[in-house]
Design a protein around this motif. Sequence first.
Motif, PDB file in Angstrom:
ATOM      1  N   HIS A   1       2.581  14.512  -8.282  1.00  0.00           N
ATOM      2  CA  HIS A   1       3.582  15.584  -8.335  1.00  0.00           C
ATOM      3  C   HIS A   1       3.932  15.912  -9.790  1.00  0.00           C
ATOM      4  CE1 HIS A   1       4.611  16.604  -4.260  1.00  0.00           C
ATOM      5  NE2 HIS A   1       4.752  15.331  -3.926  1.00  0.00           N
ATOM      6  N   LEU A   2       4.169  14.881 -10.580  1.00  0.00           N
ATOM      7  CA  LEU A   2       4.500  15.114 -11.983  1.00  0.00           C
ATOM      8  C   LEU A   2       3.353  15.809 -12.709  1.00  0.00           C
ATOM      9  CD1 LEU A   2       6.297  11.758 -12.882  1.00  0.00           C
ATOM     10  CD2 LEU A   2       7.345  14.015 -12.586  1.00  0.00           C
ATOM     11  N   GLU A   3       2.129  15.342 -12.457  1.00  0.00           N
ATOM     12  CA  GLU A   3       0.963  15.961 -13.069  1.00  0.00           C
ATOM     13  C   GLU A   3       0.817  17.411 -12.606  1.00  0.00           C
ATOM     14  OE1 GLU A   3      -2.375  16.487 -15.412  1.00  0.00           O
ATOM     15  OE2 GLU A   3      -0.909  14.875 -15.459  1.00  0.00           O
ATOM     16  N   GLY A   4       1.054  17.642 -11.322  1.00  0.00           N
ATOM     17  CA  GLY A   4       0.987  19.005 -10.783  1.00  0.00           C
ATOM     18  C   GLY A   4       2.032  19.906 -11.423  1.00  0.00           C
ATOM     19  N   HIS A   5       3.246  19.400 -11.557  1.00  0.00           N
ATOM     20  CA  HIS A   5       4.299  20.186 -12.206  1.00  0.00           C
ATOM     21  C   HIS A   5       3.955  20.454 -13.676  1.00  0.00           C
ATOM     22  CE1 HIS A   5       7.175  20.509  -8.994  1.00  0.00           C
ATOM     23  NE2 HIS A   5       7.117  19.203  -8.759  1.00  0.00           N
ATOM     24  N   ARG A   6       3.395  19.447 -14.349  1.00  0.00           N
ATOM     25  CA  ARG A   6       2.997  19.628 -15.741  1.00  0.00           C
ATOM     26  C   ARG A   6       1.919  20.704 -15.846  1.00  0.00           C
ATOM     27  NH1 ARG A   6      -0.742  18.886 -18.962  1.00  0.00           N
ATOM     28  NH2 ARG A   6      -2.081  17.696 -17.588  1.00  0.00           N
ATOM     29  N   GLN A   7       0.928  20.638 -14.952  1.00  0.00           N
ATOM     30  CA  GLN A   7      -0.143  21.632 -14.970  1.00  0.00           C
ATOM     31  C   GLN A   7       0.395  23.023 -14.658  1.00  0.00           C
ATOM     32  OE1 GLN A   7      -3.114  20.172 -12.260  1.00  0.00           O
ATOM     33  NE2 GLN A   7      -4.104  18.888 -13.807  1.00  0.00           N
ATOM     34  N   ILE A   8       1.298  23.098 -13.674  1.00  0.00           N
ATOM     35  CA  ILE A   8       1.882  24.399 -13.317  1.00  0.00           C
ATOM     36  C   ILE A   8       2.649  24.968 -14.505  1.00  0.00           C
ATOM     37  CG2 ILE A   8       3.658  25.508 -11.894  1.00  0.00           C
ATOM     38  CD1 ILE A   8       2.695  23.703  -9.582  1.00  0.00           C
ATOM     39  N   SER A   9       3.436  24.119 -15.167  1.00  0.00           N
ATOM     40  CA  SER A   9       4.197  24.573 -16.343  1.00  0.00           C
ATOM     41  C   SER A   9       3.245  25.056 -17.432  1.00  0.00           C
ATOM     42  CB  SER A   9       5.069  23.451 -16.887  1.00  0.00           C
ATOM     43  OG  SER A   9       6.055  23.098 -15.969  1.00  0.00           O
TER      44      SER A   9
ATOM     45  N   GLU B   1       0.831  -1.201   0.000  1.00  0.00           N
ATOM     46  CA  GLU B   1       0.000   0.000   0.000  1.00  0.00           C
ATOM     47  C   GLU B   1       0.870   1.257   0.000  1.00  0.00           C
ATOM     48  OE1 GLU B   1      -3.470   2.007   2.769  1.00  0.00           O
ATOM     49  OE2 GLU B   1      -3.155  -0.150   2.890  1.00  0.00           O
ATOM     50  N   TYR B   2       1.945   1.226   0.783  1.00  0.00           N
ATOM     51  CA  TYR B   2       2.885   2.353   0.828  1.00  0.00           C
ATOM     52  C   TYR B   2       3.484   2.595  -0.554  1.00  0.00           C
ATOM     53  CZ  TYR B   2       7.368   4.680   1.484  1.00  0.00           C
ATOM     54  OH  TYR B   2       8.450   5.520   1.353  1.00  0.00           O
ATOM     55  N   GLU B   3       3.945   1.523  -1.195  1.00  0.00           N
ATOM     56  CA  GLU B   3       4.535   1.661  -2.530  1.00  0.00           C
ATOM     57  C   GLU B   3       3.506   2.211  -3.521  1.00  0.00           C
ATOM     58  OE1 GLU B   3       7.689   1.374  -3.456  1.00  0.00           O
ATOM     59  OE2 GLU B   3       8.268   0.858  -1.412  1.00  0.00           O
ATOM     60  N   ASN B   4       2.274   1.735  -3.433  1.00  0.00           N
ATOM     61  CA  ASN B   4       1.210   2.217  -4.307  1.00  0.00           C
ATOM     62  C   ASN B   4       0.957   3.707  -4.076  1.00  0.00           C
ATOM     63  OD1 ASN B   4      -0.965   2.447  -5.995  1.00  0.00           O
ATOM     64  ND2 ASN B   4      -2.349   1.226  -4.761  1.00  0.00           N
ATOM     65  N   LEU B   5       0.855   4.095  -2.803  1.00  0.00           N
ATOM     66  CA  LEU B   5       0.621   5.505  -2.482  1.00  0.00           C
ATOM     67  C   LEU B   5       1.802   6.377  -2.901  1.00  0.00           C
ATOM     68  CD1 LEU B   5      -1.082   5.165   1.017  1.00  0.00           C
ATOM     69  CD2 LEU B   5      -2.162   5.896  -1.121  1.00  0.00           C
ATOM     70  N   LYS B   6       2.992   5.848  -2.726  1.00  0.00           N
ATOM     71  CA  LYS B   6       4.198   6.585  -3.122  1.00  0.00           C
ATOM     72  C   LYS B   6       4.197   6.816  -4.633  1.00  0.00           C
ATOM     73  CE  LYS B   6       9.228   6.079  -2.910  1.00  0.00           C
ATOM     74  NZ  LYS B   6      10.310   5.168  -2.530  1.00  0.00           N
ATOM     75  N   GLU B   7       3.851   5.782  -5.374  1.00  0.00           N
ATOM     76  CA  GLU B   7       3.783   5.898  -6.831  1.00  0.00           C
ATOM     77  C   GLU B   7       2.712   6.904  -7.240  1.00  0.00           C
ATOM     78  OE1 GLU B   7       2.575   2.988 -10.500  1.00  0.00           O
ATOM     79  OE2 GLU B   7       3.764   2.120  -8.869  1.00  0.00           O
ATOM     80  N   ARG B   8       1.542   6.826  -6.601  1.00  0.00           N
ATOM     81  CA  ARG B   8       0.465   7.770  -6.906  1.00  0.00           C
ATOM     82  C   ARG B   8       0.874   9.201  -6.574  1.00  0.00           C
ATOM     83  NH1 ARG B   8      -4.555   5.375  -3.968  1.00  0.00           N
ATOM     84  NH2 ARG B   8      -5.272   7.508  -4.228  1.00  0.00           N
ATOM     85  N   LEU B   9       1.604   9.374  -5.458  1.00  0.00           N
ATOM     86  CA  LEU B   9       2.079  10.703  -5.072  1.00  0.00           C
ATOM     87  C   LEU B   9       3.055  11.244  -6.111  1.00  0.00           C
ATOM     88  CD1 LEU B   9       2.203  12.988  -2.957  1.00  0.00           C
ATOM     89  CD2 LEU B   9       4.093  11.736  -1.889  1.00  0.00           C
ATOM     90  N   GLU B  10       3.975  10.394  -6.575  1.00  0.00           N
ATOM     91  CA  GLU B  10       4.925  10.824  -7.593  1.00  0.00           C
ATOM     92  C   GLU B  10       4.196  11.217  -8.876  1.00  0.00           C
ATOM     93  OE1 GLU B  10       7.794   7.683  -8.043  1.00  0.00           O
ATOM     94  OE2 GLU B  10       8.648   8.020  -6.059  1.00  0.00           O
ATOM     95  N   ILE B  11       3.203  10.418  -9.264  1.00  0.00           N
ATOM     96  CA  ILE B  11       2.414  10.744 -10.454  1.00  0.00           C
ATOM     97  C   ILE B  11       1.681  12.072 -10.253  1.00  0.00           C
ATOM     98  CG2 ILE B  11       0.396  10.041 -11.808  1.00  0.00           C
ATOM     99  CD1 ILE B  11       1.359   7.101 -11.389  1.00  0.00           C
TER     100      ILE B  11
END
Length: 129
Positions: free
Chosen positions: A86-94, A74-84
């Motif tokens: 973050h990437l999506e957030g950075h993409r949207q911000i850009s 579950e931790y690994e899944n949540l970590k992966e979702r968080l990274e995704i």
Amino acid sequence: MSENMATFSSIKEELEYFRNLASEYKKKWQDSVQELEEFQESSRELEAELEAQLEQLEMQSKELRAMNTHLQMEYENLKERLEISHLEGHRQISSLEHELSTLKAEKEEFLKYIRELEQSNDDLERGKR
């Protein structure tokens, strides 16, 4: 050993002495046997109790290992979702930053165009007068 031997006045007295001594030793032996049996019984009970506790702790350990594995997944899944995220957030911000800079540039162009129109309008009004 003969120094510790009691002296007896008759065989009957000696016989009575050794009978009493034998009776004492027999009583001590019986007490020792009884203590041994009690000790063995309590040892068996303790062993059974410890075996039950061991089984219970092994089951608990197994459950905890399974829970740990589940939580790690579950931790690994949540970590992966968080990274995704973050990437999506950075993409949207850009994307939004790019859109903002484009809109600012357009605004500047429109303001410049408005000033030019106002200037032309002023020139036309002056020419008309």
